[in-house]
Enzyme design. Structure first.
Site, short mmCIF file in Angstrom:
data_model
loop_
_atom_site.label_atom_id
_atom_site.label_comp_id
_atom_site.label_asym_id
_atom_site.label_seq_id
_atom_site.Cartn_x
_atom_site.Cartn_y
_atom_site.Cartn_z
N PRO A 194 -60.98 48.25 22.90
CA PRO A 194 -60.70 47.44 24.09
C PRO A 194 -59.49 46.53 23.90
CG PRO A 194 -62.45 46.42 22.81
CD PRO A 194 -62.07 47.68 22.07
N GLY A 195 -58.73 46.36 24.94
CA GLY A 195 -57.62 45.41 24.93
C GLY A 195 -57.84 44.38 26.02
N ARG A 196 -57.65 44.86 27.27
CA ARG A 196 -57.74 43.99 28.45
C ARG A 196 -59.04 43.18 28.51
NH1 ARG A 196 -54.82 45.56 33.07
NH2 ARG A 196 -54.96 47.69 32.28
N CYS A 216 -32.29 39.95 39.25
CA CYS A 216 -31.53 40.67 40.28
C CYS A 216 -32.12 42.05 40.56
CB CYS A 216 -30.09 40.79 39.84
SG CYS A 216 -29.45 39.19 39.38
N GLU A 217 -33.35 42.06 41.02
CA GLU A 217 -34.04 43.30 41.41
C GLU A 217 -35.00 42.92 42.53
OE1 GLU A 217 -34.45 46.46 39.56
OE2 GLU A 217 -33.44 45.93 37.69
N GLY A 219 -60.37 50.61 27.93
CA GLY A 219 -60.26 50.85 29.37
C GLY A 219 -61.12 49.99 30.27
N TYR A 257 -46.60 48.25 38.32
CA TYR A 257 -47.78 48.96 38.81
C TYR A 257 -48.24 48.49 40.19
CZ TYR A 257 -48.22 49.23 33.68
OH TYR A 257 -47.99 49.38 32.35
N TYR A 296 -51.24 42.69 28.37
CA TYR A 296 -50.05 43.38 28.92
C TYR A 296 -49.15 42.40 29.69
CZ TYR A 296 -53.21 47.14 27.71
OH TYR A 296 -54.07 47.95 27.02
N ARG A 343 -46.19 43.47 35.21
CA ARG A 343 -47.27 44.25 35.83
C ARG A 343 -47.13 44.40 37.35
NH1 ARG A 343 -52.17 43.61 35.79
NH2 ARG A 343 -52.69 45.76 35.32
#
Ligand code: LLP
Length: 404
Positions: free
Chosen positions: A269-271, A338-339, A233, A311, A367, A307
């Site tokens: 931990p990742g990020r 197309c969004e 986190g 988010y 991510y 991302r």
């Protein structure tokens, strides 16, 4: 990663060179940055030398995971696929923890067979399922229980996991019931209390609160956990306005906790390990002027990096070459999908761009590629790793024949 002679450069390689050689969009990682992040992470907590289990979900590239393994890290996995990938990268099973609210019996079976360090269970039903499978195998299985500490991580609500209303972990009452259940089981070896309150956390106070909750519950049940898994986190600075997580204070809070509880600390931990190691290099296809906007249509889209669309996350966007002439514009950077949410950012005062210019989207090492998809049937980008002046392709660009 910086401008050298006005050209954006990763270690010793310019973005121009990468784009010429590998085309765009391309994910590009810096080994030096990875090394720096891991060294800093270890240094921040060196007094109690935690087991650091890299959260595979943040970056699933096997070659990158191999490099991470070479620094001695283990893995946090949340599916059979991630467990297989961690093992393929050569991570020692005794350094692997398995988290997640919905592990299937097939996944539990596999994890037990591979003799991983811990299966961190998130419900009573899961504990019973693990026990059933362990019984069939006549094996005692090492487990953790994930506590939901009802602590607000003060981060984006979509990536907050430690509040009562979230699906993760169990509350203190159920936690105590499960501990009692495990103590009477011949097949469950209760080794760990785990938590993970959310991602991109920049304030140390939620961590302090979380440690207080854990401390209270341990005192209540009087069980000595060999491991306390504090999850991951730790946030990074995506822009200059982001404050920095105060690792010193987090470290102090853990040291205080360890005075009363003799356990080995695990982190997931990742990020904070890979987030700022990666950039996404893309090219301007068209510049489209409307009455109210200047759209810069890039060859990267929300399928490559979701991302911002998912988010509302903000990633810095930079030109690959800094110009001398000071002519600035407001641009809306979008992809070809197309969004209407296929938008990366609006940048005010961006240097004037022209079609075919190269653009860099920053801090996409976590991510980014791991959340990419083939939406609109777009092939996934290449991934390369830079070490000094060396360039290594760590994943080839997907070919149309791979999915058509
Ligand atoms: N451990 C568990 C149990 C997790 O669920 C996660 C992340 C981590 C560790 C690693 O957290 P980190 O250190 O990377 O913050 N896709 C979102 C982030 C989702 C995080 C999910 N769980 C994003 O792009 O911001």
């Amino acid at each position: 990663m910086k401008y050298i002679n006005k050209k954006f450069t990763i270690e010793k390689v310019s973005v121009q060179k990468i784009a010429k050689k590998f085309d765009t969009p391309t994910y590009c990682y810096s080994y030096k940055k990875l090394n720096e992040n891991i060294k800093n992470f270890k240094k921040n907590f060196k007094s109690f030398s935690p087991l650091i289990c890299f959260a595979i979900k943040s970056n699933t590239n096997v070659n990158l995971i191999k490099e991470i393994k070479n620094f001695g890290l283990g893995a946090d996995v949340v599916s059979m696929g991630e467990l297989m990938m961690a093992l393929k990268a050569g991570i020692n099973p005794k350094k692997i923890v398995f988290s997640g609210v919905g592990k299937t019996s097939k996944e539990i079976n596999y994890a037990i067979d591979k003799k991983i360090l811990l299966i961190n269970a998130e419900s009573k039903s899961e504990i019973k399922e693990i026990e059933k499978i362990a019984n069939l195998k006549k094996r005692k299985v090492q487990v953790g229980i994930r506590l939901n500490p009802n602590t607000d991580a003060k981060t984006l609500k979509q990536i907050s996991t430690g509040k009562r209303e979230n699906k993760f972990g169990v509350n203190d009452k159920v936690f105590i019931e499960i501990v009692k259940y495990c103590k009477n089981s011949n097949y469950i070896d209760l080794k760990c209390l785990s938590v993970h309150i959310g991602s991109q956390i920049l304030d140390h106070k939620p961590y302090e609160k979380m440690l207080n909750v854990i401390s209270k519950i341990i005192n209540k049940i009087n069980h000595n956990f060999e491991f306390i898994d504090l999850g991951g986190g730790m946030g990074i600075s995506y822009n200059s306005r982001n404050k920095k997580l105060n690792y010193k204070k987090y470290n102090l809070a853990i040291k205080k906790f360890l005075k009363n509880h003799k356990s080995k600390i695990i982190f997931e931990p990742g990020r904070s390990i890979v987030g700022n190691t990666g950039i996404l290099i893309c090219k301007v296809i068209y510049i489209k002027k409307t009455e109210s906007k200047n759209f810069v249509i890039l060859d990267a889209a929300m399928n490559d990096l979701i991302r911002p669309a998912l988010y509302g996350a903000v990633h810095k966007i930079l030109p690959s070459v800094k110009k001398n002439k000071k002519l600035y514009k407001t641009y809306e950077f979008v992809g070809p999908i197309c969004e209407s949410t296929d938008k990366f950012a609006t940048s005010k005062n961006f240097q004037e761009l022209k079609e075919k210019d190269l653009i860099i989207i920053c801090d996409v090492g976590a991510y980014g590629m791991s959340l990419s998809s083939n939406y609109n049937l777009r092939p996934k980008p290449t991934e390369i790793l830079i070490k000094g002046s060396k360039i290594k392709v760590i994943k080839k660009r997907q070919k149309y024949r791979d999915f058509i």
